[in-house]
Motif scaffolding. Sequence first.
Motif, short mmCIF file in Angstrom:
data_model
loop_
_atom_site.label_atom_id
_atom_site.label_comp_id
_atom_site.label_asym_id
_atom_site.label_seq_id
_atom_site.Cartn_x
_atom_site.Cartn_y
_atom_site.Cartn_z
N LEU A 1 -8.22 66.07 -34.06
CA LEU A 1 -7.29 66.71 -34.98
C LEU A 1 -5.82 66.47 -34.57
N PRO A 2 -5.46 66.68 -33.30
CA PRO A 2 -4.07 66.40 -32.91
C PRO A 2 -3.66 64.94 -33.15
N VAL A 3 -4.57 64.00 -32.88
CA VAL A 3 -4.21 62.60 -33.11
C VAL A 3 -4.08 62.33 -34.61
N MET A 4 -4.95 62.96 -35.40
CA MET A 4 -4.83 62.77 -36.84
C MET A 4 -3.49 63.31 -37.35
N LEU A 5 -3.10 64.49 -36.89
CA LEU A 5 -1.81 65.05 -37.30
C LEU A 5 -0.67 64.13 -36.88
N SER A 6 -0.80 63.57 -35.68
CA SER A 6 0.24 62.67 -35.19
C SER A 6 0.37 61.45 -36.10
N GLU A 7 -0.77 60.88 -36.46
CA GLU A 7 -0.71 59.70 -37.32
C GLU A 7 -0.10 60.03 -38.67
N LEU A 8 -0.51 61.18 -39.22
CA LEU A 8 0.03 61.56 -40.53
C LEU A 8 1.54 61.66 -40.47
N LEU A 9 2.04 62.29 -39.40
CA LEU A 9 3.49 62.51 -39.38
C LEU A 9 4.27 61.25 -39.00
N ILE A 10 3.65 60.39 -38.19
CA ILE A 10 4.30 59.11 -37.89
C ILE A 10 4.45 58.30 -39.17
N GLY A 11 3.36 58.21 -39.92
CA GLY A 11 3.39 57.43 -41.16
C GLY A 11 4.39 57.98 -42.15
N ARG A 12 4.36 59.30 -42.33
CA ARG A 12 5.22 59.86 -43.36
C ARG A 12 6.69 59.77 -42.96
N ARG A 13 6.95 59.91 -41.67
CA ARG A 13 8.34 59.84 -41.22
C ARG A 13 8.89 58.43 -41.39
N ALA A 14 8.06 57.43 -41.04
CA ALA A 14 8.57 56.06 -41.04
C ALA A 14 8.46 55.39 -42.40
N GLN A 15 7.54 55.85 -43.23
CA GLN A 15 7.32 55.21 -44.54
C GLN A 15 7.04 53.72 -44.41
N LYS A 16 6.22 53.38 -43.45
CA LYS A 16 5.94 51.96 -43.21
C LYS A 16 4.49 51.76 -42.83
N ASN A 17 4.08 50.51 -42.79
CA ASN A 17 2.77 50.15 -42.24
C ASN A 17 2.78 50.51 -40.76
N VAL A 18 1.62 50.48 -40.11
CA VAL A 18 1.54 51.05 -38.77
C VAL A 18 2.41 50.30 -37.74
N PHE A 19 2.48 49.00 -37.86
CA PHE A 19 3.30 48.23 -36.94
C PHE A 19 4.79 48.55 -37.18
N GLY A 20 5.18 48.48 -38.45
CA GLY A 20 6.57 48.76 -38.82
C GLY A 20 6.97 50.19 -38.47
N ALA A 21 6.00 51.10 -38.55
CA ALA A 21 6.32 52.51 -38.27
C ALA A 21 6.80 52.66 -36.83
N PHE A 22 6.07 52.05 -35.89
CA PHE A 22 6.48 52.18 -34.49
C PHE A 22 7.77 51.40 -34.23
N ARG A 23 7.94 50.29 -34.93
CA ARG A 23 9.18 49.54 -34.73
C ARG A 23 10.38 50.37 -35.19
N THR A 24 10.18 51.09 -36.28
CA THR A 24 11.27 51.91 -36.82
C THR A 24 11.53 53.14 -35.95
N LEU A 25 10.44 53.81 -35.55
CA LEU A 25 10.62 55.07 -34.84
C LEU A 25 10.91 54.87 -33.35
N ALA A 26 10.48 53.74 -32.80
CA ALA A 26 10.73 53.49 -31.37
C ALA A 26 11.18 52.05 -31.18
N PRO A 27 12.41 51.77 -31.65
CA PRO A 27 12.87 50.38 -31.72
C PRO A 27 12.86 49.65 -30.38
N ASN A 28 13.10 50.38 -29.29
CA ASN A 28 13.20 49.65 -28.02
C ASN A 28 11.97 49.78 -27.16
N LYS A 29 10.89 50.18 -27.78
CA LYS A 29 9.69 50.42 -26.96
C LYS A 29 8.51 49.62 -27.51
#
Length: 438
Positions: free
Chosen positions: A57-85
């Motif tokens: 459940l916690p991982v599911m919530l995390s994925e939901l909020l990562i996706g909604r915050r970034a509005q991107k595919n999964v790769f793009g989402a992390f690039r947007t939210l954590a550009p230097n990581k």
Amino acid sequence: MSSTSRDGFTNKFGVIAAAAGSAVGLGNIWRFPYVTGENGGGAFLLVYLFFILLIGLPVMLSELLIGRRAQKNVFGAFRTLAPNKPIFMSVGIMGVGAAFMILAFYAVVAGWTMEYTYLAITNSLSQMGSAELSSFFKEFQSSTTGPLVWMGIFMILTAAIVIGGVKNGIEKYTKVLMPLLLVIIIILCINSVSLDGAEAGLAFLFKPDFSKINGSVILEALGQAFFSLSIGMGVIATYGSYIQKKENLMFTGFSVSLADSLIAVLAGVAIFPAVFAFGIDPSSGPGLVFETLPNVFNNMQGGYLFSVAFFVLLVIAALTSSVSLLEVVVAYFTEELNMSRKKSTIIAASSIAVLGALCVVSDKAFKVFDWTSSNILLPLGGILIAIFVGWVLGHDKMKNELEAHGGKVYLTGVLMVILKYVAPLAIGAVFLHGLGLL
Ligand code: PHE
């Protein structure tokens, strides 16, 4: 790319239907019973449910909020939210890899369910006794042409839906069809439980024998929890990116996890009494459902109708999951590699079909894809997702996104502790122990 390439889900029920459509599938009705059977029954079920609640459940919530915050595919989402990581972008890469592997064997099993739909319609299953059903399945599964053709048809169906976009298709159908599947499973449960000798099956499922628990059983339970919830690889993050701000993500995550676990347990109740009543070996592996349930249909009033309805709905449940898997790859291809939706879908679906063909001819490839994706790639993705929200995004941004619908959410402190410490440590420990490294 802008948000024009992504369709949003229209309302709360649509979101839940689509996410539950992804979560509920062959993982609940085909994989859960056979993995439970191979891992000793009740104790496995307990560990599985524990992981769903504590980590799933916690991982599911995390994925939901990562996706909604970034509005991107999964790769793009992390690039947007954590550009230097860049480490977190590996979630995207592993996710796309996992989608290829999972869909390859998933489409093969979905092909089996299509064959069984055909057999149910032509009334062929009702002619067979228990022993015959078992040998028939083994023969069919080890043949090539039939499984190959059905797998191909299934991939074409999946691709056809994804080309059209996720919105109308999936959202519209899952809303009606998932509840129907639930009703049929409940009817099956009632019939199964009333068979002579059903108690042994119920005891197998609900009376935990803790001596059966070891590292590999725990790893399998974790892998099954991830697989069944569709988490750890970006499916839920991708769907999250289609969810409007006004939706309550906590509610979505809870409902989907609950529906998913409920259907898995009900599938167990439908299957295990029959397994014991008809003298089938609970650890007989991927054929378990196909060898068991036709016996139940053959012994119940209106068995013909129920068997047809059941297999048709199972194909649909598989489709709503396979679509979500293909969508991860297609969203990645279109947004990161700038391909058209059509081209991405065709390239992705046909290369997955080639891997699927490999699974048809090689049992080994089938098992390796199944095991590696669930027990390695998804938990690894899960660790990174938890660490990302826990340590990189942090409590305030997390809470902010979870409350973006305008309401208040509770227990975010607890969620944070789980994401920061409990989930990474627990997954890491289970993982190393299951692999014999700890
Ligand atoms: N959760 C799906 C099922 O139970 C399978 C799946 C796994 C779908 C991973 C997407 C991602 O059938």
